[in-house]
Design an enzyme around this catalytic site. Structure first.
Site, PDB file in Angstrom:
ATOM      1  N   THR A  28       0.860  -1.190   0.000  1.00 26.73           N
ATOM      2  CA  THR A  28       0.000   0.000   0.000  1.00 26.73           C
ATOM      3  C   THR A  28       0.896   1.239   0.000  1.00 26.73           C
ATOM      4  O   THR A  28       2.003   1.195   0.532  1.00 26.73           O
ATOM      5  CB  THR A  28      -0.903  -0.037   1.250  1.00 26.73           C
ATOM      6  OG1 THR A  28      -1.736  -1.185   1.135  1.00 26.73           O
ATOM      7  CG2 THR A  28      -1.776   1.199   1.373  1.00 26.73           C
ATOM      8  N   GLY A  29       0.386   2.331  -0.591  1.00 29.04           N
ATOM      9  CA  GLY A  29       1.146   3.585  -0.531  1.00 29.04           C
ATOM     10  C   GLY A  29       1.554   4.072  -1.908  1.00 29.04           C
ATOM     11  O   GLY A  29       1.394   3.379  -2.917  1.00 29.04           O
ATOM     12  N   SER A  30       2.107   5.284  -1.938  1.00 28.26           N
ATOM     13  CA  SER A  30       2.367   5.956  -3.206  1.00 28.26           C
ATOM     14  C   SER A  30       3.450   5.263  -4.035  1.00 28.26           C
ATOM     15  O   SER A  30       3.357   5.235  -5.266  1.00 28.26           O
ATOM     16  CB  SER A  30       2.760   7.413  -2.936  1.00 28.26           C
ATOM     17  OG  SER A  30       3.838   7.474  -2.028  1.00 28.26           O
ATOM     18  N   LYS A  59       6.912   0.251   8.951  1.00 25.00           N
ATOM     19  CA  LYS A  59       5.837   0.398   7.985  1.00 25.00           C
ATOM     20  C   LYS A  59       4.544   0.774   8.703  1.00 25.00           C
ATOM     21  O   LYS A  59       4.465   0.691   9.910  1.00 25.00           O
ATOM     22  CB  LYS A  59       5.627  -0.933   7.234  1.00 25.00           C
ATOM     23  CG  LYS A  59       6.774  -1.264   6.291  1.00 25.00           C
ATOM     24  CD  LYS A  59       6.517  -2.493   5.449  1.00 25.00           C
ATOM     25  CE  LYS A  59       5.166  -2.585   4.846  1.00 25.00           C
ATOM     26  NZ  LYS A  59       4.745  -1.403   4.058  1.00 25.00           N
ATOM     27  N   ARG A  79       2.445   3.765   7.801  1.00 23.49           N
ATOM     28  CA  ARG A  79       1.893   5.123   7.687  1.00 23.49           C
ATOM     29  C   ARG A  79       0.511   5.083   7.035  1.00 23.49           C
ATOM     30  O   ARG A  79      -0.368   5.877   7.352  1.00 23.49           O
ATOM     31  CB  ARG A  79       2.865   6.007   6.880  1.00 23.49           C
ATOM     32  CG  ARG A  79       2.419   7.441   6.696  1.00 23.49           C
ATOM     33  CD  ARG A  79       3.006   8.054   5.427  1.00 23.49           C
ATOM     34  NE  ARG A  79       2.867   7.194   4.274  1.00 23.49           N
ATOM     35  CZ  ARG A  79       1.741   7.043   3.578  1.00 23.49           C
ATOM     36  NH1 ARG A  79       0.664   7.702   3.912  1.00 23.49           N
ATOM     37  NH2 ARG A  79       1.683   6.206   2.551  1.00 23.49           N
ATOM     38  N   GLU A  84      -0.155  -6.093   5.198  1.00 26.08           N
ATOM     39  CA  GLU A  84       1.176  -6.058   4.584  1.00 26.08           C
ATOM     40  C   GLU A  84       2.085  -7.110   5.218  1.00 26.08           C
ATOM     41  O   GLU A  84       2.871  -7.758   4.530  1.00 26.08           O
ATOM     42  CB  GLU A  84       1.773  -4.660   4.739  1.00 26.08           C
ATOM     43  CG  GLU A  84       1.077  -3.629   3.857  1.00 26.08           C
ATOM     44  CD  GLU A  84       1.508  -2.194   4.099  1.00 26.08           C
ATOM     45  OE1 GLU A  84       1.339  -1.371   3.195  1.00 26.08           O
ATOM     46  OE2 GLU A  84       2.004  -1.890   5.203  1.00 26.08           O
TER      47      GLU A  84
HETATM   48  C1  5RP Z   1       1.367   1.562   4.326  1.00 30.77           C
HETATM   49  C2  5RP Z   1       2.844   1.507   4.304  1.00 30.77           C
HETATM   50  C3  5RP Z   1       3.517   2.166   3.147  1.00 30.77           C
HETATM   51  O1  5RP Z   1       4.111   1.182   2.382  1.00 30.77           O
HETATM   52  C4  5RP Z   1       4.544   3.138   3.650  1.00 30.77           C
HETATM   53  O2  5RP Z   1       3.896   4.082   4.482  1.00 30.77           O
HETATM   54  C5  5RP Z   1       5.234   3.884   2.493  1.00 30.77           C
HETATM   55  O3  5RP Z   1       4.328   4.676   1.795  1.00 30.77           O
HETATM   56  P1  5RP Z   1       4.783   5.605   0.585  1.00 30.77           P
HETATM   57  O4  5RP Z   1       5.289   4.701  -0.492  1.00 30.77           O
HETATM   58  O5  5RP Z   1       3.521   6.353   0.201  1.00 30.77           O
HETATM   59  O6  5RP Z   1       5.856   6.537   1.097  1.00 30.77           O
HETATM   60  O7  5RP Z   1       3.489   0.928   5.134  1.00 30.77           O
HETATM   61  O8  5RP Z   1       0.852   0.964   5.479  1.00 30.77           O
END
Ligand code: 5RP
Length: 237
Positions: free
Chosen positions: A36-38, A105, A107, A114
């Site tokens: 998950t995430g950008s 992890k 955020r 995950e």
């Molecule tokens: C989500 C996560 C994400 O992988 C982590 O926060 C990184 O996010 P991004 O690629 O948006 O910086 O652990 O639970």
């Protein structure tokens, strides 16, 4: 003609580099986990191109509603851990990476799924921009906590020297509710000198569903770091 990629922020360019590099590791016929995430979203965009233009044939297990919805838009075929309890690899982001490849992890509040996907995968490909690599982990450690046990867990975290804070929603009053219906406690510990030990202690607290420290996968982790001039890979020697 205006090219939107030229207007991209440097950090987004680094994330895109890392995501594309990871997508290129995926082979025909693989069943993969999608974090998950950008940064993972950049990998998914590139996978979608490989599926459409090169006929890449894969199935993916998403780790959040966000990833599931985006995968559907991108026409990435989806499956479940019920159908495939063992995955060829997983691609996921991280908030911090230390030199031993221990991670923080969560955020995005998707840490539980995950961690399940990371555990099921033969190889864990972590995609980050260069700012995520740190000498030692120090960021807030997210805990997914069942609502019933919130206050005992807060006391437990304080008892070991942590400073817990209930994560609140943005454009929603009150706490963030995870995809599993739970709360997130972000816990500060300062510099984390023994992340594996801390992960063990936090994970054993009754009511903690999972802990955002990921120290158990270092042997199968490959970190793809997107930088100003391309990618580098980190692996345990
Ligand atoms: C989500 C996560 C994400 O992988 C982590 O926060 C990184 O996010 P991004 O690629 O948006 O910086 O652990 O639970």
């Amino acid at each position: 003609m205006d090219n939107p990629l030229q207007r991209e922020e440097p950090v987004d360019r680094m994330k895109r580099e890392a995501g594309c590099h990871a997508a290129d590791i995926v082979e025909d016929g693989m069943v993969i986990g999608l974090g998950t995430g950008s940064t993972t979203l950049y990998a998914m965009e590139h996978l979608s191109v490989l599926i459409e233009e090169n006929g890449l044939c894969i199935q993916a297990v998403p780790t959040s509603f966000q990833t599931e919805m985006r995968a559907r838009q991108l026409q990435i075929p989806l499956t479940t851990l019920d159908a495939y309890p063992e995955l060829d690899l997983a691609i996921d982001g991280a908030d911090q990476v230390d030199p031993d490849l221990c991670l923080i992890k969560g955020r995005g509040a998707a840490l539980t799924r995950e961690k399940c996907v990371a555990a099921a995968a033969e190889e864990l490909i972590i995609v980050v921009d260069a700012s995520k690599c740190v000498r030692s982990l120090s960021g807030p450690v997210p805990l997914e906590v069942i609502p019933f046990a919130l206050h005992p867990v807060i006391l437990g975290v304080r008892a070991i020297g942590g400073v817990p804070e209930l994560r609140n929603g943005i454009r929603k009053d009150g706490p963030v509710i995870t995809d599993n219906g739970n709360f997130i406690l972000d816990c500060l510990f300062g510099e984390i000198t023994e992340p594996g030990r801390l992960e063990g202690i936090l994970s054993l607290m009754p009511g903690v569903l999972s802990c955002g420290l990921f120290c158990g996968f270092v042997e199968k982790t490959r970190v793809v770091v997107g930088g100003e001039d391309g990618c580098r890979e980190l692996k345990r020697q």
